[in-house]
Structure formats: C-alpha cells, structure tokens
Design a protein around this motif. Sequence first.
Motif, PDB file in Angstrom:
ATOM      1  N   MET A  81       4.554 -45.939 -12.883  1.00 20.04           N
ATOM      2  CA  MET A  81       3.335 -45.255 -12.443  1.00 20.04           C
ATOM      3  C   MET A  81       2.807 -44.308 -13.528  1.00 20.04           C
ATOM      4  N   ILE A  82       3.720 -43.606 -14.188  1.00 27.12           N
ATOM      5  CA  ILE A  82       3.305 -42.677 -15.252  1.00 27.12           C
ATOM      6  C   ILE A  82       2.696 -43.454 -16.414  1.00 27.12           C
ATOM      7  N   GLU A  83       3.363 -44.513 -16.841  1.00 32.89           N
ATOM      8  CA  GLU A  83       2.838 -45.327 -17.950  1.00 32.89           C
ATOM      9  C   GLU A  83       1.464 -45.897 -17.609  1.00 32.89           C
ATOM     10  N   LYS A  84       1.306 -46.381 -16.390  1.00 30.13           N
ATOM     11  CA  LYS A  84       0.017 -46.949 -15.956  1.00 30.13           C
ATOM     12  C   LYS A  84      -1.075 -45.881 -15.983  1.00 30.13           C
ATOM     13  N   LYS A  85      -0.764 -44.701 -15.484  1.00 32.52           N
ATOM     14  CA  LYS A  85      -1.747 -43.603 -15.458  1.00 32.52           C
ATOM     15  C   LYS A  85      -2.128 -43.178 -16.871  1.00 32.52           C
ATOM     16  N   LEU A  86      -1.147 -43.085 -17.770  1.00 33.38           N
ATOM     17  CA  LEU A  86      -1.439 -42.689 -19.153  1.00 33.38           C
ATOM     18  C   LEU A  86      -2.314 -43.716 -19.843  1.00 33.38           C
ATOM     19  N   LYS A  87      -2.103 -44.990 -19.569  1.00 35.88           N
ATOM     20  CA  LYS A  87      -2.933 -46.056 -20.162  1.00 35.88           C
ATOM     21  C   LYS A  87      -4.362 -45.969 -19.651  1.00 35.88           C
ATOM     22  N   GLU A  88      -4.531 -45.609 -18.371  1.00 37.77           N
ATOM     23  CA  GLU A  88      -5.868 -45.465 -17.779  1.00 37.77           C
ATOM     24  C   GLU A  88      -6.653 -44.358 -18.486  1.00 37.77           C
ATOM     25  N   ASN A 145      11.883 -44.920  -6.871  1.00 39.06           N
ATOM     26  CA  ASN A 145      13.040 -44.867  -7.762  1.00 39.06           C
ATOM     27  C   ASN A 145      12.561 -44.572  -9.187  1.00 39.06           C
ATOM     28  N   ASN A 146      13.504 -44.373 -10.118  1.00 39.72           N
ATOM     29  CA  ASN A 146      13.161 -43.994 -11.494  1.00 39.72           C
ATOM     30  C   ASN A 146      12.221 -44.998 -12.150  1.00 39.72           C
ATOM     31  N   ALA A 147      12.526 -46.293 -12.007  1.00 40.16           N
ATOM     32  CA  ALA A 147      11.701 -47.323 -12.641  1.00 40.16           C
ATOM     33  C   ALA A 147      10.272 -47.288 -12.102  1.00 40.16           C
ATOM     34  N   GLU A 148      10.109 -47.081 -10.803  1.00 38.15           N
ATOM     35  CA  GLU A 148       8.765 -47.018 -10.208  1.00 38.15           C
ATOM     36  C   GLU A 148       8.010 -45.789 -10.704  1.00 38.15           C
ATOM     37  N   ILE A 149       8.703 -44.680 -10.810  1.00 33.46           N
ATOM     38  CA  ILE A 149       8.064 -43.456 -11.298  1.00 33.46           C
ATOM     39  C   ILE A 149       7.596 -43.642 -12.741  1.00 33.46           C
ATOM     40  N   ILE A 150       8.469 -44.192 -13.588  1.00 29.85           N
ATOM     41  CA  ILE A 150       8.112 -44.432 -14.992  1.00 29.85           C
ATOM     42  C   ILE A 150       6.935 -45.385 -15.082  1.00 29.85           C
ATOM     43  N   ASN A 182      10.198 -31.543 -13.239  1.00 29.00           N
ATOM     44  CA  ASN A 182      11.234 -31.591 -12.210  1.00 29.00           C
ATOM     45  C   ASN A 182      10.641 -31.610 -10.803  1.00 29.00           C
ATOM     46  N   SER A 183       9.603 -30.794 -10.583  1.00 30.90           N
ATOM     47  CA  SER A 183       8.939 -30.775  -9.268  1.00 30.90           C
ATOM     48  C   SER A 183       8.303 -32.127  -8.966  1.00 30.90           C
ATOM     49  N   PHE A 184       7.660 -32.704  -9.971  1.00 31.03           N
ATOM     50  CA  PHE A 184       7.016 -34.010  -9.802  1.00 31.03           C
ATOM     51  C   PHE A 184       8.051 -35.075  -9.449  1.00 31.03           C
ATOM     52  N   ILE A 185       9.118 -35.149 -10.233  1.00 30.03           N
ATOM     53  CA  ILE A 185      10.142 -36.175 -10.013  1.00 30.03           C
ATOM     54  C   ILE A 185      10.801 -35.993  -8.641  1.00 30.03           C
ATOM     55  N   GLU A 186      11.112 -34.758  -8.301  1.00 30.01           N
ATOM     56  CA  GLU A 186      11.716 -34.475  -6.998  1.00 30.01           C
ATOM     57  C   GLU A 186      10.782 -34.918  -5.865  1.00 30.01           C
TER      58      GLU A 186
END
Length: 122
Positions: free
Chosen positions: A113-120, A106-111, A94-98
């Motif tokens: 970025m997370i997917e890209k980081k996890l793949k790295e 926006n939500n799509a950009e956050i998702i 929640n802190s991260f998303i906030e």
Amino acid sequence: MSITFDDKSPIYVQVMNMIKKRMVSKELKGGDKLPSVRDLSAELKVNPNTIQRVYKELEREGLAFTQRGMGTFITEDENVIHNLRRDTAKGIMNSFIEGMKHLGFNNAEIINMIEKKLKEEN
C-alpha cells in the motif's frame, strides 16, 4: 503561532509539541528566537506560567536555550534537531503501522500500500 487545544493532554505538552513540529518542519531553525513568554501566552491565550514551563522543558530536553535579557532560542546543535526529526518520524511510523495491523493488514500488505501510494504521488 496558533493551536487548537484538546482535553487529552496538558496544555504545556501541546504547546511543546507545536514548537517541536515547527522545528522538525524547519519553520523554526537553529538560533531562531522564540516569542517572549508574555507574547506567546497572549497569542495562545494561556497562562504565562504555562509558557514558562514549556520553555524550561525545551531547555531541559536540549532543544532550546535562554540568554539572560535576550530571550529563548532554538538550539543551534544540528544533531539535536536531526535526532528530534528522526524520533518524530519513528513515532509517526510506529503509530501508522500499529493502526494498520489493528485493521488486520500484514507487513507485506502495508508495504504494498505504501509503495502504491508513493508511486501515485510521483
């Protein structure tokens, strides 16, 4: 145990959070004995009454129990530990998303970025 205290919240809350973090990360497991009030207060250089309050609050929250003459122990109830872990993860998320939304993502950009980081990391 070691901790660097800040002025933003009471010391007992900071000590409680340190113990909870160690429970969530499984450094402390169900049934583990916590240091005595005297030992932990000396180690952290805080008043023994502060540690006594920490242990009482942990008991009140169902995270620890005291056996007279034996000491204070981490709860052996796996559901309680699982719930603490889940609630801690939710708080971090929640802190991260906030924070990300505050930066204008926006939500799509956050998702994305997370997917890209996890793949790295794989």
